[in-house]
Design a protein around this motif. Structure first.
Motif, PDB file in Angstrom:
ATOM      1  N   LYS A   1       0.820  -1.219   0.000  1.00  0.00           N
ATOM      2  CA  LYS A   1       0.000   0.000   0.000  1.00  0.00           C
ATOM      3  C   LYS A   1       0.849   1.263   0.000  1.00  0.00           C
ATOM      4  O   LYS A   1       0.435   2.289  -0.522  1.00  0.00           O
ATOM      5  N   ASN A   2       2.042   1.199   0.554  1.00  0.00           N
ATOM      6  CA  ASN A   2       2.908   2.378   0.634  1.00  0.00           C
ATOM      7  C   ASN A   2       3.541   2.741  -0.706  1.00  0.00           C
ATOM      8  O   ASN A   2       4.096   3.826  -0.852  1.00  0.00           O
TER       9      ASN A   2
ATOM     10  N   MET B   1      -4.033  -7.064  -4.922  1.00  0.00           N
ATOM     11  CA  MET B   1      -4.455  -6.342  -3.729  1.00  0.00           C
ATOM     12  C   MET B   1      -5.926  -6.626  -3.484  1.00  0.00           C
ATOM     13  O   MET B   1      -6.702  -6.815  -4.420  1.00  0.00           O
TER      14      MET B   1
ATOM     15  N   VAL C   1      -8.793  -0.483  -4.255  1.00  0.00           N
ATOM     16  CA  VAL C   1      -7.562  -1.254  -4.394  1.00  0.00           C
ATOM     17  C   VAL C   1      -6.854  -0.762  -5.653  1.00  0.00           C
ATOM     18  O   VAL C   1      -7.482  -0.227  -6.567  1.00  0.00           O
TER      19      VAL C   1
END
Length: 159
Positions: free
Chosen positions: A23-24, A99, A120
Motif C-alpha cells: 500500500k505504501n 491487492m 484497491v
C-alpha cells in the motif's frame, strides 16, 4: 490485514500465489471519480436465491497502476422484513501485483443503497489486463459460504 491467513480472505482464491501490492508504494489517485464511468455488478448467493446484491464501481489507469473503486452497494435480506447489519463485501484485483480490501463486518442488508468506499490498486502487467472480482459474505443462519463461494466471476479491465 496483519497475517497471511487474513490476506488470503481478500484475494480471490483462483489466483493462487501472487505478489501482494504494498500500500505504501501506490501513487496517490489524481483522477476524479465523479468523471469516470460507473459500472454495475450483480451478486447472487450460491444457495439462497433471496440473497443478492448490487455494487457500483469504477476503474481507472494512472501512472502504471489500475485503481478500482467500489462506492455503493445494496444487499437483500431474509426474512425480507428484517434489517441486518452483518454482511461483508470484498474487492480484489490482480495484474503484475495483487491487492484486496474488505468492508467492515456490518454492511446493511435492507434492500436500500448505501455508500461504501473500497479502493484497491495494482501495478499493470505487460499484457495490459487486470483481473478483478467482487465477493459478498452475507453472514447469518445458513447464509455463510466457503472462501471460494463468496466470490463472483473474475472480470477483466483491458487497457
Amino acid at each position: 490485514m496483519n497475517n497471511k491467513e487474513d490476506v488470503k480472505k481478500i484475494i480471490h482464491p483462483d489466483w493462487g500465489k501472487c505478489e501482494l501490492q504494498d500500500k505504501n508504494e501506490i501513487p496517490v489517485f489524481k483522477g476524479d471519480w465523479g468523471s469516470l464511468e460507473n459500472r454495475l455488478y450483480k451478486h447472487k448467493h450460491p444457495r439462497v436465491p433471496e440473497l443478492r446484491g448490487e455494487m457500483t464501481y469504477q476503474y481507472h489507469l494512472q501512472d502504471g497502476y489500475v485503481f478500482f473503486h467500489m462506492f455503493k452497494y445494496m444487499l437483500t435480506s431474509r426474512p425480507t422484513d428484517r434489517v441486518w447489519r452483518r454482511a461483508n463485501i470484498y474487492l480484489s484485483a490482480i495484474s503484475e501485483t495483487a491487492m484486496g480490501a474488505q468492508s467492515p463486518d456490518s454492511m446493511i442488508m435492507d434492500y436500500k443503497w448505501h455508500d461504501q468506499g473500497l479502493v484497491v490498486a495494482v501495478k499493470l502487467n505487460h499484457s495490459k489486463v487486470a483481473e478483478y472480482s467482487i465477493g459478498v459474505q452475507y453472514d447469518g443462519s445458513n447464509n455463510d459460504v466457503g472462501e471460494h463461494e463468496k466470490w463472483g466471476p473474475i472480470l477483466y479491465a483491458e487497457f
